[in-house]
Motif scaffolding. Sequence first.
Motif, PDB file in Angstrom:
ATOM      1  N   GLU A  62      15.220 -26.428 -48.944  1.00 48.06           N
ATOM      2  CA  GLU A  62      16.064 -25.245 -48.983  1.00 48.06           C
ATOM      3  C   GLU A  62      17.405 -25.527 -48.297  1.00 48.06           C
ATOM      4  N   ARG A  66      20.995 -25.430 -50.182  1.00 48.67           N
ATOM      5  CA  ARG A  66      22.056 -24.498 -49.800  1.00 48.67           C
ATOM      6  C   ARG A  66      23.367 -25.218 -49.563  1.00 48.67           C
ATOM      7  N   ARG A  69      24.383 -26.782 -53.264  1.00 47.14           N
ATOM      8  CA  ARG A  69      24.464 -25.866 -54.405  1.00 47.14           C
ATOM      9  C   ARG A  69      25.895 -25.583 -54.854  1.00 47.14           C
TER      10      ARG A  69
END
Lengths: 213, 364, 159
Positions: A62, A66, A69
């Motif tokens: 994650e 993040r 992205r």
Amino acid sequence: MSSKKVRGNPGLRRGVGSKTTDLDEIMEDPPAGDWLTLRSDQLLEWIDNAVYNVAETTGMREVVNRVTRPIFNYGQRFSPHPLHFGIMCCAIEMGQASAPDHDIDRLGLVYRSSPRQCDVLIVNGPVCEKLRPKLKTLYEQMPEPKWVIAMGECAISGGPYWDSYSVVAGADTFIPVDVYIPGCPVRPEALMHGFLTLQKKIREKEPGMFLRR
Amino acid sequence: MAEMWISMGPQHPMTHGLWTLKVKVDGETITDADPELGYLHRSVEKMGERRKYFMNTTLTDRLCYASSTTWTHNYVLTVEELMNVEVPERAKYIRTIMLELQRLASHLMWAGAYMPDLGHITGALYFWRDRELFLNLLEVPSGSRLLYNYIRIGGVKRDLPDGFVEKTERVFKLFEKRLDEYADLFENSKIFRMRTEDVGNFTAAQAQNLGITGPNMRGCGTKFDLRKNDPYEIYEEIDWAIQTREAGPGYSDCFSRYMVRIDEMKESIRIIRDCFKKMPKGPTLASAIPVRAQGEAFRRTEDSRGEALMYVVGDGTDRPYRWKIKSPMFTTISACPHYLKGYKLADIPAIMGSIDICIGETDK
Amino acid sequence: MEIKELMQELSALKGVSNASMIRDNVVKLDIDKNSSKEFFTKLRDDFGFEHCSLITAIDNQPEFELVYHFTSVNKSVTVGSTDMSVMMEAHVFLERDTPTIESISDLWGGANWHEREAFDLMGIYFVGHPDLRRVLLPEGFAGHPLRKDYVYEIHEEEW
């Protein structure tokens, strides 16, 4: 309460630290048991699984997602590489869109002739029974992430050839289509609008691509 | 050295459409070729049997995407012959103007597609820039950029709008200046000529026997143009000449075929100017157009790529019983082993580009 | 050359019937199936038709009809003030049970793919053709779609 500032996410640091001890539980052994007997695709699959499992369990996935992205998404949005592939009338308009009057290249398009280097497939004409397996192969040869634009009536539904014995009723009967551009033929301006729609779709629908499943 | 087959297409920058060329090579030299078609077979002939005569013009428009007016015109001419429709004089002139504008746009399309084959991408942009001028001109009376559906059975859809003549003349003045520039850029360029001269040769006798027609045949020096040799519309009354070139006595190469098309563009401008001068006033659509037809008829016209022929059989109903399309490229592609043999693998884009392939009409 | 002379000369050949003129430069005639090859050989060698324009197959139910169009590139007739190139239209009738005819692809190279197309879409067999395969439809396609009795499914949307 200490005045010392803690860098990073303390919870995450704890998470990483606590899980490192039972790495054996997360990571599996290679499928064939022996490194030397692995085929290259088996090895890649194993590495893929191992890294994914570790990143998923520790929460690293994650974090990396993040961070990367916006970068990946920006790159995908502003430099689509369509396949240089013409079927019928709309292919002429596709070429004409690159001509100086419309200059679609300013949207960041780079036409490539090999499907291995492309991420957008423009289906710009009727798909006949003889072409269908070849087009499917072209689509499968393109690396992920990839998008398909159905350009013109023929690619959307068969168009004027709806009652033909050899034309497939639309490209979306065998490959997933992201953007439909109506028109017979599609004007270069409409193609441009189609690419802008695709950009919007990439921004909204496609998250970062690091360790994507 | 061992021979092997190399397959190009259906997705390949050389193909200019959807077809597969399999070549047998001995090292770098081509020893045999096997073209394969059918990736764009839309069954237009069968679909035409389900539609009424006047509805088929939408299909003929989409036969050849680079030159749609010429195909619609061929179909309309055939059906008019079948139905004995008399076309008004002014409509004939407007048709001729549209046909020649379409020929200009088609040849520019070809030239633009041919240049990247030779590694000259700037050339493509130049020619496509000019093609846009003619697309805009064609858009003025018909209202569409690429597929016009302008020529109808019995005449044309509507008269030319005001100011069309002046607009056309402005475009011609600009375009003629640019053609001179292109002469410096291409015909006088050593690299361009090295790439195209003495490549892809065939003789006039070969071309006639193998069914190679149009600019490719006139590149051999054969003075044969259906606008003169089987005149239709008002080509008889217009002052123009057949353009021929030859690479040597009775044979053509890529360069002569390129030059024929450049000359034809200049000649088309001459035809359109003469049409504007001689154009009479009057109606543009015949008053009584029948719906049913009986019998059989065929007409051949000079398409941008060669001899186009349509054969229509009517059985007394409002739909054709049989409708057959002859495409010039169908036979020209079938003859490709003859003009590929003996050349190098790297010459294939130069040779196949120079014959101006359009798969839409070929696969029907 | 006069077109009427050409018509008379052609109609004197073996197997030719119903010769007529459909335009000033076009001769139309019927040929017997069995003497077709002989006729076409003469047509190319003696009459100078060096270009085969088109071969059309028609399903007349019950029989089949083949229509050949030939063009002479170098020969022309003078009509009014223009020299028009001569054309010829030849009709051959074939029975439905035995749709075979001798191939002319050795005479005209351009006829090769026209014959393949007629075989592909109409199921006419050309005897002596060097490479009689399907040309437009994929290998393994069932039937010959331009025949009138060919049934296919049309994806009609309901409104």
